[in-house]
Structure formats: C-alpha cells, structure tokens
Write a protein that holds these residues in place. Sequence first.
Motif, PDB file in Angstrom:
ATOM      1  N   GLU A 262     -24.859 -41.941 -28.122  1.00  0.00           N
ATOM      2  CA  GLU A 262     -26.006 -41.200 -28.621  1.00  0.00           C
ATOM      3  C   GLU A 262     -25.656 -39.715 -28.754  1.00  0.00           C
ATOM      4  O   GLU A 262     -26.051 -39.049 -29.712  1.00  0.00           O
ATOM      5  CB  GLU A 262     -27.149 -41.380 -27.629  1.00  0.00           C
ATOM      6  N   ALA A 263     -24.888 -39.216 -27.788  1.00  0.00           N
ATOM      7  CA  ALA A 263     -24.498 -37.802 -27.825  1.00  0.00           C
ATOM      8  C   ALA A 263     -23.630 -37.499 -29.044  1.00  0.00           C
ATOM      9  O   ALA A 263     -23.661 -36.396 -29.577  1.00  0.00           O
ATOM     10  CB  ALA A 263     -23.746 -37.447 -26.553  1.00  0.00           C
TER      11      ALA A 263
ATOM     12  N   ASN B 273     -24.681 -34.920 -31.810  1.00  0.00           N
ATOM     13  CA  ASN B 273     -23.675 -33.863 -31.631  1.00  0.00           C
ATOM     14  C   ASN B 273     -24.067 -32.932 -30.486  1.00  0.00           C
ATOM     15  O   ASN B 273     -24.110 -31.718 -30.639  1.00  0.00           O
ATOM     16  CB  ASN B 273     -23.475 -33.086 -32.929  1.00  0.00           C
ATOM     17  N   ASP B 274     -24.339 -33.542 -29.355  1.00  0.00           N
ATOM     18  CA  ASP B 274     -24.767 -32.803 -28.172  1.00  0.00           C
ATOM     19  C   ASP B 274     -23.529 -32.280 -27.454  1.00  0.00           C
ATOM     20  O   ASP B 274     -22.891 -32.994 -26.683  1.00  0.00           O
ATOM     21  CB  ASP B 274     -25.569 -33.762 -27.281  1.00  0.00           C
TER      22      ASP B 274
ATOM     23  N   ALA C  12     -17.693 -37.753 -27.892  1.00  0.00           N
ATOM     24  CA  ALA C  12     -16.266 -37.827 -28.255  1.00  0.00           C
ATOM     25  C   ALA C  12     -15.443 -38.507 -27.165  1.00  0.00           C
ATOM     26  O   ALA C  12     -14.548 -37.912 -26.572  1.00  0.00           O
ATOM     27  CB  ALA C  12     -15.715 -36.436 -28.550  1.00  0.00           C
ATOM     28  N   LEU C  13     -15.739 -39.776 -26.905  1.00  0.00           N
ATOM     29  CA  LEU C  13     -15.080 -40.481 -25.808  1.00  0.00           C
ATOM     30  C   LEU C  13     -13.581 -40.656 -26.039  1.00  0.00           C
ATOM     31  O   LEU C  13     -12.834 -40.912 -25.113  1.00  0.00           O
ATOM     32  CB  LEU C  13     -15.732 -41.852 -25.617  1.00  0.00           C
TER      33      LEU C  13
ATOM     34  N   GLN D 269     -23.455 -17.214 -19.898  1.00  0.00           N
ATOM     35  CA  GLN D 269     -24.714 -17.452 -20.590  1.00  0.00           C
ATOM     36  C   GLN D 269     -24.871 -18.903 -21.047  1.00  0.00           C
ATOM     37  O   GLN D 269     -25.974 -19.419 -21.117  1.00  0.00           O
ATOM     38  CB  GLN D 269     -24.812 -16.542 -21.823  1.00  0.00           C
ATOM     39  N   ASP D 270     -23.764 -19.520 -21.415  1.00  0.00           N
ATOM     40  CA  ASP D 270     -23.879 -20.825 -22.049  1.00  0.00           C
ATOM     41  C   ASP D 270     -22.577 -21.597 -21.835  1.00  0.00           C
ATOM     42  O   ASP D 270     -21.548 -21.010 -21.511  1.00  0.00           O
ATOM     43  CB  ASP D 270     -24.133 -20.633 -23.553  1.00  0.00           C
ATOM     44  N   PHE D 271     -22.611 -22.895 -22.037  1.00  0.00           N
ATOM     45  CA  PHE D 271     -21.372 -23.660 -21.968  1.00  0.00           C
ATOM     46  C   PHE D 271     -21.371 -24.756 -23.019  1.00  0.00           C
ATOM     47  O   PHE D 271     -22.409 -25.135 -23.559  1.00  0.00           O
ATOM     48  CB  PHE D 271     -21.175 -24.250 -20.570  1.00  0.00           C
ATOM     49  N   LYS D 272     -20.156 -25.251 -23.305  1.00  0.00           N
ATOM     50  CA  LYS D 272     -19.991 -26.348 -24.256  1.00  0.00           C
ATOM     51  C   LYS D 272     -18.810 -27.186 -23.803  1.00  0.00           C
ATOM     52  O   LYS D 272     -17.872 -26.667 -23.210  1.00  0.00           O
ATOM     53  CB  LYS D 272     -19.651 -25.806 -25.653  1.00  0.00           C
TER      54      LYS D 272
END
Lengths: 339, 350
Positions: free
Chosen positions: A198-199, A203-204, A211-212, A310-313
């Motif tokens: 689902e991710a 595109n979470d 992206a396994l 502030q953020d992460f990916k």
Amino acid sequence: MNAGQQTTRRLAVRAGQSICRSCRDTISRTYASAAAAAVQTEDSISQHIPPVTQSSPNTSYGVNAGVVLSRPPQITRDLHPFESAFFLYQRRLNERLALPFTRYFYFKKRTPADLEWKRKMKQRLTPARDIGRYQGYGEEAWNDEVLVGANESKFEWQVEKLLEDAEQSGAEPGAADAPGMKKVERELFDRPKPRVTEADETNDTKSLNRALQRTLYLLVKNKEGRWEFPQDKLREENLHGAAHRIITHTGGENMNTWLVGHVPIGHHQIDYPEPRPTEKLNEHGAKTFFLKARIMAGQVNLKENKLGLQDFKWLAKDELKNEVDGSYWRSIKNMLTER
Amino acid sequence: MALRELPFRTAAALCKDTRPAVRVAEPLFRRNASSEAAREVESSSSLEVPPPSEELVKGYDPLARSRLRRRGNKELPPSRYQYRSPKYYRGPLHPHQPPPESDPSSRLFQPGPFSLPRLEQTYQSTIAADLLTLTYQHYPPGYRAPKTDQRLRQWTGDSPYYKNRPLRPPRGKGEVLRLLNEPRTFRNIPKITKVTLHSMVPEAQENSAHMHVAGMILQAITNVRAVSHKARHNVVGWGLRQGRYVSVTSTMEREDAQDFLAKLIDVVLPKIKEWKGVPGSSGDGHGNMSFGLTPDQLALFPEIEVNYDAYPPKMIPGCHITIETDATSNKDARLLLQAIGLPFYGKLND
C-alpha cells in the motif's frame, strides 16, 4: 633497471613540486637497484610507523559523525524480461535432457495421489509445474520456445501455477470421485503477500514498507532545511559511540538498530570560505565520517529529537540523488548499494 | 592530489619529448570514482524493437506447420539439419571437433541456471557489503606491509640437481602451508563456493541396500548425483575393510548450493528440536566449516518428508555438511555463515 623505468622516475622528478614525498619515495624505491636495498631495509622498518604528529596544528577541520541508517531489501528483485526468458528456456532444456521423473518412487500405483498425478500430467505433459504445457520427450520436443505474448516466463504466472497445483486436484469441476477412493488431504497454506504494498501505491516515503526490493536509507532535513544523513559534531567519544548517540537522538528509543562495524564507510568534506576560529584552532571546514547501521524493527520518531531535525524520509539510492546537494551526492554515492 | 596529477603530467612530459607518445591517449579514458561511468556501448536495446505485427503473431503456429509437413511426407532431410557431437575426442587435429561445453548440442552440456536464488541476491545486496565493513582493516597512508619471507624450504647442498627444483613444503608430518590472510578488499570478500554432503554408511559392507538408500536421500536433498566411495584402508576399530564401498557424497555448487543452504536454514534447522547450532570448534582454518545431522534430523528435509514411506526407516543415514568458502580463516568463514543465518555455539576455534 631498464630504460623505461628510468624514464618514469626522471619524468616524476621533472614534474617537480606537485608530487608528494611519499609518492616520490615509492617510485624511487620500486626501481632502486639491489645495491641500495641493504641501506633501505632500515628505512622501510621506520616507515611502518606512519607520521602521526602534524607539523602545523593551525589548519584543522571540524569532525562530525554521520549515520547511514538503512533497511536492506526484503524481497527478491524483479527479473529483467531477458533473465526470465532465459530461465524458462533453460528449464525447458533441462526437461529435455534430464532423466524421466521416477513416478512410482513418489506415487504408489492406484492411489488417489497417483490418479491425481495422471490427471495433471495429461494437462501439462511434464512433471515440472511451472514451465507451461510442454513435453520434453517425443516428436515435438523441439517446440520449446514460447510464442509472442505468452506468460510462461513471467514470475507471477509461475507462482500462480504452483499455487494452483497445490490447491487443486486436477479433476474436472463436475466430475464425481470414484466410489471407495480416499480423498487426498491438501495442506492449507496462505497465499503470498503482494510484492507491491500500500505504501508503494501512495508513495509514502515515511513508511518502511515501501520499495521492498530496494535498500532504503534514512534521510533527514536538518536545521538549515538541507536533506542529509543524520549527523552531529563529535564530542568526547569515539566514532561508533557517537553513531549510537546520533541514532537515539534522531529517531528516539523506538528503533532496533545494529551498527555494522566500527569503521566509517565514507566521508564528506566541506570547506568554509573563511576559516572559523574555535577555542584553540582555526577550522577551515568540516569532515563528516559516515558509519553504517541497519534498522531491524521500529520506526523513526522525530518528536523528541535533539538535533533540531524537521523531517525524515526513507529513500532508495536513485530517489536520494534528487534530494541531496550535488557535492554531497558525489561523496556519498559510492557507499550506497545499487539495489 | 599529486597522485592524481601524475599521469597527466607524465603524458605532458612525454608529449614534450621527442620520443613517440605511446600512451598519450590513455589518461583521457581514465575514470575516477567520482566521475560518471562510460555510457553503454549500444545505445538501444534489442528488447525495445517493436513486436511483430498482429496477424503475423496470430498466424504463427510452428506445431501445425510441422504436422502439415509431416503429413505430406515432406520432411526435412534429417542428416542435413541435425548435428551430433562426436562420441570420442580424437585430438586437436581431427576435423570433427566437439562443440564447447556451453553449447546445447554438446554431450557434456548441462542446463542452468534456472533461477536467481534469494540467498545469492541477499549476499550481493546486503551481506557482501556488510562483511567488507566488518572485516575492514585500516592502514594509514604510507603503510607498507612487512615482507613475508619465503615459507617454503630451500634445497641446500652441493648437488647440481638442486638447481631449479621446486621448493620443499614445511617439515613434519601433518604440517601444511597455512593460507595467507590478505588484507580485505572488495575483491576478496568471502563467499560460499561449494557445499558437500557426506554420508558414511559402514553397514553397506554387509548389505548394499544401505548404500542405495543413502544415495537416494542425498540425491533427493541436493539435486546432484551422489558419488560413492570405497574404504581406503582396513580399520578394525570401525569395522572397515579395504576396497568396500562405505560412503556417499554429493557436491553442490552455485545455484544448487544456494538453494540447499536456504532450505536448510529456513526450513529444516528451525524444525529441529533444541538444535544448539553449529559447534564453534568447527572449521579447518582454511575457510571450511562442517557440522552433522542425525538420521531423524535428515528426515525433516521436505524432499524426504513428502515420501517418507518410500525409505526403510532403519536405513536412513546421518550426514555431514561441509560448507566451503573462500575465506582464509575460521573467523571470516564464521562471520559469513552467521550472516546467512547459521548460529555457532560453544568455544570458538580461531
């Protein structure tokens, strides 16, 4: 010593100042004559101890520790169409060359399992369950190539066929069982989970389930708004101690991580336009040494991070390229895996 | 910096010289780690060629065509279209040479690979890089490894026959030349080269059925033809008699080995009750590790479980599994096996 080697050394000498001393030593040492060898043995012993002290302590760099936190690939990669076509070709070739399947070693005569085997063999003509309808022996064994648009070489098709074989008995849907025959017990199994999650569809980039097939790297947005790997100034500690600290300061306690080795896998250097004075030294820039870590479980939580992030990916290598600076990318790209 | 500049300067100096510049062009094609890779030689892939037209695809039925031809007795002359590899090799000067082994028409051809094993993919994407990081040894710039002296013994004496003789191995019975531990680079990361299964069945001297059962089991598990071996000496304590067949082995490589290990680690070993792991004392110091499975552990393999009744239960043998790696020490080999999921217990043999 022949003429060519002498020339190299002469050229090196002519090149003059631009060669550092160790290189020049190496060149002259390599081609030194045997007579000089005895003298040089003492030299070479002393050279095992490298020069540690620096002559000019004024120029210095700030030292940072960085962490390349990654999640390794979870599933096998998709095959290239050529690869899958090649594998199917080889399997069919094997069907032609291998000795016949020893049927009565596996199925006793006149048992339900034997009947089922016969039915299935009639349908697919071969003992192999995932190469399609193909017979390896006989007049028409040469016909081993699949036609245009056929699905036989596709991975999904092969998986589907294997599952079909496991859950069906090969009988016609309307056909009644022979009286007095025992039923073959079928094992219950779960169908494999989809390879696209689902991710992936949404595109979470915050999810670790995306992206396994790829390695995902943790990228954080720092105080200045730049995307980079989590990093911090080195305090009174060693590199791997700092890496442990950075991981907890970044993502909180809710992560199960493993630091791969205690040595850095890469470094990035920035040079300041003006030297910045610290207590004793003038810092001409900063060097970041990256340590490698793997995440086993958990997720990053930036709520209480102490680095002002502030953020992460979570990004794969090629996605990461578009997020970071050009010079940063050039120094990190060789320590990231392709897949 | 100076190191990098050297070839350019050398090239420039060569140009200035009157001598012909032999390798002037080379520095232009040099690639550093930071520069981009060369583009592919072929710009377009053959896979991008548009597929054949719709009606051509629909009308193409090779089987029907061949049947039609056979019905009309218009078969192709077989001799002209079939190639047979010669049965015996008659030397390099004979006009009829056998094709290479990779050619399907060769008698020695073996098909494969049939898949890209998961273990192989994990090794390439994860394990290899981690092993390199874990075993990396840093040497400061300027470090030069101390020279290793000659480990083989010289022939000392006056005899003229000692000249150009190969050097002598270490003195003493059982002494072997240990492998050199080269510094780790990306070129010598340990990997699994072979897996050998070995099953010793001394009962086969009286009753050969034991040997057949052991061979069948090994073949079923490994997908490789089992090879049987004779006893080399009389050993009274073990009841061995010289020249009798006593054991079977099968040696797997590449895909078979990877599949076997994956099966062993993910299916069989978790099913064993209270399996402690591979004994830490295992290892021959040259990168090979071995451990054993008992008969009832061997019966847990899915290939045997599927028709367990076909094997006489008393005749199922145990076996030894030897995993051969190209590591040069026990430590490295153990690290590799731990990475693929084999635990070790007890005192470690380093």
